[in-house]
Design an enzyme around this catalytic site. Structure first.
Site, short mmCIF file in Angstrom:
data_model
loop_
_atom_site.label_atom_id
_atom_site.label_comp_id
_atom_site.label_asym_id
_atom_site.label_seq_id
_atom_site.Cartn_x
_atom_site.Cartn_y
_atom_site.Cartn_z
N ALA A 93 -90.05 -61.33 -3.66
CA ALA A 93 -89.52 -62.11 -4.78
C ALA A 93 -88.00 -61.95 -4.75
CB ALA A 93 -90.11 -61.62 -6.09
N SER A 132 -82.68 -58.46 -11.36
CA SER A 132 -83.87 -58.33 -10.53
C SER A 132 -85.04 -59.05 -11.21
CB SER A 132 -84.20 -56.85 -10.30
OG SER A 132 -85.19 -56.70 -9.30
N ASN A 133 -86.27 -58.70 -10.81
CA ASN A 133 -87.47 -59.31 -11.39
C ASN A 133 -88.58 -58.26 -11.42
OD1 ASN A 133 -88.91 -59.44 -8.73
ND2 ASN A 133 -87.26 -60.90 -8.27
N HIS A 134 -89.78 -58.69 -11.82
CA HIS A 134 -90.87 -57.74 -12.05
C HIS A 134 -91.74 -57.49 -10.83
CE1 HIS A 134 -90.03 -57.58 -16.30
NE2 HIS A 134 -90.13 -58.90 -16.41
N SER A 135 -91.37 -57.95 -9.65
CA SER A 135 -92.19 -57.74 -8.47
C SER A 135 -92.35 -56.25 -8.16
CB SER A 135 -91.57 -58.45 -7.26
OG SER A 135 -92.28 -58.14 -6.09
#
Length: 399
Positions: free
Chosen positions: A275, A207-210
């Site tokens: 994102a 995943s990512n930091h969104s």
């Protein structure tokens, strides 16, 4: 509520404490609030509290004691986009119904040309008394909007109808009223927000930091402009507040694509703020991947390009906007993405700007259009950034 002018009338009732929260909700949404209190209201909440929250002096009498100046009730009545009397006591409602004008609030009411909302607050027997019901019926016949009191425990200790509508309910009623004249009334908006999660095994994912803050802020602004909003959101702690927002929760990029594609054709506007993970594992392990002494090599494959897929089927008249988060050659890369995805607008974020990007309550954006026009904005709260983006989209919608 952005830019709306609200006169909030507060009469003598224990429910006057709720007027503080209502004031805060209105101001936070961008409304200008001027509070007028009856003499009895000051026994329940101080003018200082409401003047602090409204950022305007609270008016309690026809003449300002410290200056001798006149508080012009006619000007106030003509200034307002709405007069909201919350709480409206049995006494105040009776005086309004019969045209009695013995305090500043009642004079403002008789001078008002705007819609008038009343949120009655009183004990259950007072509310049910034929005199009170007759007064409320008379006020309805004048075109006033009565916000029905709720059911629950009352200050007397009894339980029944008579509780003033909650501040959120009053705020929502005002929003719905103004939606009829919102710039996007009748329009349908699709927004994607938050991250996606691409599973490695039952307990791990890519995943990512969104956080989804930008997408949810956009949804609120669109809804306040009268639009019906479908918000397709990846996993996030954000919560939608407006009743015009329909949240469709998803997890993976493929789930986000399927949900977005099903809604895209009926949408007048699409804003792809999510994102989305660019890659996912070729295979998801059925059991938890165990740690070993050696290195772990993961085979990844591209996820479906949601923006490009929707851009290919965009119909004339639809407006489509996307986001670009860049770390180098920002404008050049953003313009390439705008053209490749068939966007009308692209919102550029740079991780080189302090306070912008993932995880912050603020953002600093540049909006570029398909004619390669560029508009740069200062660092702002994401809710204010959302208004700038929505304004740019509305301009494009009317090109």
């Amino acid at each position: 509520m952005q830019g709306k002018k609200i006169v909030l009338g507060v009469s003598g009732s224990i429910a006057a404490y709720k007027s503080a929260m209502l004031t805060r909700l209105l101001v936070k949404a961008g409304a200008t609030v001027k509070v007028v209190m009856t003499p009895a209201a000051g026994d329940f909440i101080t003018p200082l509290t409401l003047s602090t929250l409204s950022k305007n002096p609270v008016l309690t009498s026809f003449v300002r004691d410290e200056t001798g100046q006149w508080n012009n009730h006619v000007d106030l009545g003509l200034w307002a986009d709405a007069l909201v009397i919350a709480p409206a006591s049995a006494n105040t409602a009776a005086k309004m119904a019969h045209g009695i004008c013995d305090n500043l609030l009642l004079a403002v009411y008789l001078s008002a040309r705007c819609p008038v909302f009343l949120a009655p607050a009183m004990d259950l027997d007072m509310l049910q008394h034929p005199a009170t019901q007759g007064n409320l019926d008379k006020l309805r016949s004048y075109g006033n909007i009565i916000l029905a009191p709720g059911y629950g425990e009352l200050a007397s200790g009894l339980t029944g109808h008579g509780r003033m509508a909650e501040p959120e309910e009053i705020f929502d009623a005002l929003q719905k009223f103004f939606q009829a004249t919102g710039r996007l009334h009748g329009k349908s908006v699709l927004i994607t927000a938050g991250p996606t999660q691409e599973a490695l095994d039952p307990v791990r994912f890519i995943s990512n930091h969104s956080t989804g803050k930008m997408g949810f802020s956009l949804a609120e602004v669109f809804a306040r402009e009268g639009a019906r909003v479908n918000l397709v959101s990846g996993p996030t702690q954000q919560r939608a507040q407006h009743s015009n927002i329909n949240v469709i929760p998803v997890v993976s990029a493929e789930e986000m694509y399927q949900a977005s594609a099903s809604l895209f054709s009926e949408s007048d506007i699409a804003v792809l703020a999510a994102a989305v993970a660019d890659y996912r594992p070729v295979e998801k392990a059925e059991q938890k991947i165990k740690k070993t002494d050696g290195n772990l090599t993961l085979a990844l494959t591209k996820t479906r390009d949601i923006a490009a897929s929707l851009g290919k089927v965009k119909r004339p008249g639809q407006v489509m906007a996307g986001f670009a988060l860049e770390t180098e050659n920002e404008q050049q890369n953003a313009l390439k993405k705008l053209d490749a995805k068939n966007f009308d607008l692209i919102v550029l974020n740079s991780l080189n700007d302090k306070g912008a990007g993932f995880g912050h309550d603020t953002n600093k954006v540049t909006i570029l259009d398909h004619k390669h026009g560029v508009r740069t904005f200062e660092l702002k709260d994401k809710k204010d950034v959302a208004r700038d983006i929505v304004n740019a989209i509305i301009e494009k919608l009317h090109d």
